[in-house]
Enzyme design. Structure first.
Site, PDB file in Angstrom:
ATOM      1  NE  ARG A 117      -3.506  -0.748   0.013  1.00  0.00           N
ATOM      2  CZ  ARG A 117      -4.464  -2.263  -1.084  1.00  0.00           C
ATOM      3  NH1 ARG A 117      -3.608  -2.346  -1.949  1.00  0.00           N
ATOM      4  NH2 ARG A 117      -5.402  -2.709  -1.228  1.00  0.00           N
ATOM      5  CG  HIS A 177      -3.409  -0.949  -6.951  1.00  0.00           C
ATOM      6  ND1 HIS A 177      -3.953   0.394  -5.926  1.00  0.00           N
ATOM      7  CD2 HIS A 177      -3.090  -2.502  -6.240  1.00  0.00           C
ATOM      8  CE1 HIS A 177      -4.000  -0.886  -4.965  1.00  0.00           C
ATOM      9  NE2 HIS A 177      -3.798  -2.398  -5.312  1.00  0.00           N
ATOM     10  CG  LEU A 178      -0.241  -3.839 -12.795  1.00  0.00           C
ATOM     11  CD1 LEU A 178       0.381  -3.670 -14.669  1.00  0.00           C
ATOM     12  CD2 LEU A 178      -1.909  -2.846 -13.641  1.00  0.00           C
ATOM     13  CD  GLU A 200      -2.923   2.997  -5.872  1.00  0.00           C
ATOM     14  OE1 GLU A 200      -3.698   2.426  -6.214  1.00  0.00           O
ATOM     15  OE2 GLU A 200      -1.847   2.388  -5.440  1.00  0.00           O
TER      16      GLU A 200
HETATM   17  N1  LIG Z   1      -0.242  -4.586  -5.017  1.00  0.00           N
HETATM   18  C1  LIG Z   1      -1.494  -5.303  -4.951  1.00  0.00           C
HETATM   19  O1  LIG Z   1      -2.169  -5.299  -5.594  1.00  0.00           O
HETATM   20  C2  LIG Z   1      -1.909  -5.941  -3.589  1.00  0.00           C
HETATM   21  C3  LIG Z   1      -2.438  -7.050  -3.901  1.00  0.00           C
HETATM   22  C4  LIG Z   1      -2.957  -8.084  -2.134  1.00  0.00           C
HETATM   23  C5  LIG Z   1      -2.438  -7.393  -0.885  1.00  0.00           C
HETATM   24  N2  LIG Z   1      -2.431  -5.977  -1.088  1.00  0.00           N
HETATM   25  C6  LIG Z   1      -2.181  -4.984  -0.138  1.00  0.00           C
HETATM   26  O2  LIG Z   1      -0.538  -6.138   0.846  1.00  0.00           O
HETATM   27  C7  LIG Z   1      -0.862  -6.322   1.955  1.00  0.00           C
HETATM   28  C8  LIG Z   1      -0.391  -7.484   2.807  1.00  0.00           C
HETATM   29  O3  LIG Z   1      -1.684  -8.677   2.275  1.00  0.00           O
HETATM   30  P1  LIG Z   1      -1.874  -9.984   2.953  1.00  0.00           P
HETATM   31  O4  LIG Z   1      -2.575 -10.981   1.923  1.00  0.00           O
HETATM   32  O5  LIG Z   1      -0.226 -10.487   3.113  1.00  0.00           O
HETATM   33  O6  LIG Z   1      -2.133 -10.241   4.353  1.00  0.00           O
HETATM   34  P2  LIG Z   1      -1.833 -10.798   5.401  1.00  0.00           P
HETATM   35  O7  LIG Z   1      -2.914  -9.819   6.263  1.00  0.00           O
HETATM   36  O8  LIG Z   1      -1.475 -12.170   5.325  1.00  0.00           O
HETATM   37  O9  LIG Z   1      -0.520  -9.764   6.247  1.00  0.00           O
HETATM   38  C9  LIG Z   1      -0.219  -8.815   6.320  1.00  0.00           C
HETATM   39  C10 LIG Z   1       0.966  -9.069   7.546  1.00  0.00           C
HETATM   40  O10 LIG Z   1       1.118  -8.362   7.938  1.00  0.00           O
HETATM   41  C11 LIG Z   1       1.937  -8.092   9.402  1.00  0.00           C
HETATM   42  N3  LIG Z   1       1.747  -6.917  10.007  1.00  0.00           N
HETATM   43  C12 LIG Z   1       0.589  -6.137  10.690  1.00  0.00           C
HETATM   44  N4  LIG Z   1       1.216  -5.119  11.234  1.00  0.00           N
HETATM   45  C13 LIG Z   1       2.688  -4.986  10.908  1.00  0.00           C
HETATM   46  C14 LIG Z   1       4.020  -4.339  11.208  1.00  0.00           C
HETATM   47  N5  LIG Z   1       2.997  -3.058  11.607  1.00  0.00           N
HETATM   48  N6  LIG Z   1       4.590  -4.177  11.277  1.00  0.00           N
HETATM   49  C15 LIG Z   1       5.121  -5.294  10.331  1.00  0.00           C
HETATM   50  N7  LIG Z   1       4.105  -6.854  10.444  1.00  0.00           N
HETATM   51  C16 LIG Z   1       3.107  -5.984  10.273  1.00  0.00           C
HETATM   52  C17 LIG Z   1       0.595  -8.698  10.088  1.00  0.00           C
HETATM   53  O11 LIG Z   1       0.987  -9.849  11.376  1.00  0.00           O
HETATM   54  C18 LIG Z   1       0.359  -9.836   8.495  1.00  0.00           C
HETATM   55  O12 LIG Z   1       1.495 -11.177   9.161  1.00  0.00           O
HETATM   56  C19 LIG Z   1      -2.873  -6.192   1.760  1.00  0.00           C
HETATM   57  O13 LIG Z   1      -2.750  -5.798   3.463  1.00  0.00           O
HETATM   58  C20 LIG Z   1      -2.916  -5.847   0.744  1.00  0.00           C
HETATM   59  O14 LIG Z   1      -3.099  -4.123   1.421  1.00  0.00           O
HETATM   60  C21 LIG Z   1      -1.752  -5.448  -2.227  1.00  0.00           C
HETATM   61  O1  LIG Z   2      -5.063  -5.259  -1.220  1.00  0.00           O
HETATM   62  C1  LIG Z   2      -6.107  -5.648  -2.928  1.00  0.00           C
HETATM   63  O2  LIG Z   2      -6.060  -6.995  -2.820  1.00  0.00           O
HETATM   64  C2  LIG Z   2      -4.842  -5.119  -3.806  1.00  0.00           C
HETATM   65  O3  LIG Z   2      -4.370  -3.891  -3.222  1.00  0.00           O
HETATM   66  C3  LIG Z   2      -5.827  -5.446  -5.117  1.00  0.00           C
HETATM   67  O4  LIG Z   2      -6.616  -4.572  -5.204  1.00  0.00           O
HETATM   68  P1  LIG Z   2      -7.942  -4.234  -6.701  1.00  0.00           P
HETATM   69  O5  LIG Z   2      -8.747  -5.143  -6.574  1.00  0.00           O
HETATM   70  O6  LIG Z   2      -8.092  -2.526  -6.037  1.00  0.00           O
HETATM   71  O7  LIG Z   2      -6.372  -4.432  -7.511  1.00  0.00           O
END
Ligand SMILES: NC(=O)c1ccc[n+]([C@@H]2O[C@H](COP(=O)([O-])OP(=O)(O)OC[C@H]3O[C@@H](n4cnc5c(N)ncnc54)[C@H](O)[C@@H]3O)[C@@H](O)[C@H]2O)c1
Ligand SMILES: O=C(O)[C@H](O)COP(=O)(O)O
Length: 524
Positions: free
Chosen positions: A229, A276-277, A258
């Site tokens: 994020r 954001h892919l 974004e």
């Molecule tokens: N770029 C994208 O399109 C995309 C896609 C999916 C997820 N994401 C982002 O990725 C993040 C992580 O996804 P995930 O499925 O692994 O989630 P998840 O909940 O499985 O993992 C998140 C981890 O972060 C840890 N955490 C929380 N606070 C913390 C801190 N202060 N310091 C260190 N670690 C901490 C948690 O303990 C957890 O293990 C999501 O929250 C989302 O914002 C982005």
């Molecule tokens: O948190 C997520 O699941 C990812 O950031 C994906 O976001 P999007 O659905 O807008 O691609």
């Protein structure tokens, strides 16, 4: 008919279960396009683009569930949803692999300057020496936030011969061992890592987690990635550290704003970026759409959802155990509330029996929501039930008992009011359904039907017949009737069920029977 607004680009193929349901209407419009019909929307499906703010919720008074087709819920005001009793669900693992693969692709691209070399070649250049890269093998990868995505990245990094160190305050020693990673505090991880990638949610704690002060503790020439994020890596500080040469390069999939049009980081040659892919694959989009469609359908069928953000999360196995009792406890709460029309001080629930060997918190919430449904104007459900009880000064307690009185499961409720107390016990019998087996200390056995009449009276010959006669004289058909007493000639109860709701007038006619000491019409 439930009206569901699909406000972002969610894969239609995944929404099949919703579009096929006869009581659901899917509306594919943005919030702006649907401005005139927001007040009729029951559910909203979003990705990260639509911001579900408190203001938007105020414009959607019928809204019951917000479904995020993805992981991050930082675009949803969760406390505002909770206060309004709106359930928030997401698709926690549908895009894990896609995001881990994307992060890995970004890491390889960053170290081998693939986007820059590609652009140069397309530009008619052949600059081989300008794009000399760095191997991943033997490099130390620091993963900050070791959840689902972090874990998948670690597996891939190991195959590439990288050493993996991780920081996650919630990581257990057991999982670190299983995943063969070294768990370190953040201040120990940063100076060791050659490449740092963040995978935490965006929270107040993680906003700006990697800032100038932290970057200065990293190795000179460190590479950083943010595919989680925007804002976890402080953008201004990152820009400064790259310009000063302390950070060798960055790969960014996400930004604070974004789209990040005209962003200064995008002007730097050693920053590569994607719009954001992370979750943008056919597979992930189908997965997340299917997951949220199923959750929304489950919710509208009146069953507990499994991936709620503002309810305790329950696994499929626990869900199957919880389900039989879910409606029973709501009905018990509702019966108690309708029999106790007075101020309430305390509600305590006791669970007994082997089939209740799971975390019963969700049942207590369901019970309390059943209790308040006939009492408060606001929409009340498991999400806000405890909050509503607290706001009204009602103490809610939950205990486990070893004594199920011979039943395979027994749920007992005690409600303490300003003037009196009420107790009620229920059980769920397979292939038979829910039964109320005790009411105010009277042994009884009835199925909680839609229209009920509870009568407490003195045990005298003729009372039951008299009640039947009065109802019959007014053409009221009794569907079922159960009686119970503690001792002959003492206090007794009757519970009657009807096909149609009983009018208040009937209560007046029945009151003329002097042996009746208490009466409550109950509608479930
Ligand atoms: N770029 C994208 O399109 C995309 C896609 C999916 C997820 N994401 C982002 O990725 C993040 C992580 O996804 P995930 O499925 O692994 O989630 P998840 O909940 O499985 O993992 C998140 C981890 O972060 C840890 N955490 C929380 N606070 C913390 C801190 N202060 N310091 C260190 N670690 C901490 C948690 O303990 C957890 O293990 C999501 O929250 C989302 O914002 C982005
Ligand atoms: O948190 C997520 O699941 C990812 O950031 C994906 O976001 P999007 O659905 O807008 O691609």
């Amino acid at each position: 008919m439930y009206r569901i607004l699909v406000a972002d680009a969610i894969k239609p193929e995944g929404l099949g279960p919703l579009s096929e349901a006869s009581n659901i209407l899917l509306i594919q419009k943005t919030v702006e396009e649907a401005a005139n019909e927001l007040d009729q929307i029951d559910a909203i499906l979003v990705r990260s683009a639509t911001k579900v703010t408190e203001d938007l919720m105020n414009r959607m008074p019928q809204l019951k569930i917000i479904a995020r087709a993805g992981v991050g819920v930082d675009n949803i005001d969760i406390p505002a949803a909770t206060k309004r009793g709106i359930v928030v669900v997401n698709a926690p693992d549908g895009n894990t692999i896609s995001t881990a693969e994307h992060t890995f692709a970004m890491m390889a691209s960053l170290m081998r300057h693939i986007p820059q070399a590609y652009a140069s070649l397309k530009n008619g250049e052949w600059k081989r020496s300008s794009y000399t890269g760095t191997e991943l093998r033997s490099k130390t990868l620091g993963i900050v936030g070791f959840g689902r995505i972090g874990g998948e990245i670690a597996k891939r990094a190991k195959v590439f011969g990288m050493e993996v160190i991780v920081f996650d305050p919630f990581l257990t020693a057991d999982r670190a061992k299983k995943m063969s990673v070294t768990s370190l505090p953040l201040d120990k991880l940063l100076p060791k890592a050659d490449i740092i990638t963040v995978h935490t949610p965006l929270t107040n704690e993680t906003r700006g987690l990697i800032n100038k002060e932290k970057l200065l503790t990293c190795k000179k020439g460190v590479y950083v990635l943010n595919c989680a994020r925007g804002g976890i890596l402080d953008e201004d500080d990152l820009y400064e550290m790259i310009v000063k040469g302390h950070v060798a390069g960055a790969a960014l999939d996400v930004f604070v704003e974004e789209p990040p049009l005209g962003h200064k980081l995008l002007e730097l040659d050693n920053v590569i970026a994607t719009p954001h892919l992370g979750a943008s694959t056919k597979e992930a989009q189908l997965n997340v759409a299917v997951q949220v469609a199923q959750e929304v359908l489950t919710y509208f069928e009146g069953n507990p959802v499994s991936s709620s953000i503002n309810l305790p999360a329950i696994s499929k196995e626990v869900f199957e155990k919880v389900q039989p009792f879910y409606q029973l406890v709501q009905q018990m709460g509702s019966i108690a509330s309708q029999c106790m029309k007075e101020g309430i001080q305390e509600i305590s629930v006791t669970y007994a029996g082997e089939s209740l060997d799971f975390d019963t918190a969700i049942l207590t919430k369901s019970l309390i929501s059943g209790f308040f449904k006939s009492r408060v104007d606001a929409s009340v459900n498991e999400v806000n039930a405890l909050l509503i009880a607290k706001e009204r000064g009602i103490t809610v307690g939950e205990k486990i008992s070893a004594d199920s009185l011979g039943y395979s499961n027994l749920i007992s409720l005690k409600v303490k009011g300003d003037n009196r107390e009420l107790t009620i016990s229920g059980t769920y019998i397979e292939n038979y359904g829910s039964r109320i087996v005790n009411l105010n200390g009277f042994k009884i056995d009835f199925h909680p039907e839609e229209n009920l009449l509870y009568i407490q009276h003195t045990d005298k010959p003729g009372v039951i017949g008299n009640v039947g006669k009065i109802l019959g004289d007014h053409e009221v058909n009794i569907a079922t009737m159960q009686v119970g007493r503690k001792e002959a000639g003492g206090e007794a109860i009757m519970v009657l069920s009807f096909d149609k709701p009983l009018s208040d007038n009937m209560k007046q006619f029945l009151k003329e029977t002097e042996e009746i000491t208490f009466m409550a019409l109950i509608s479930l």
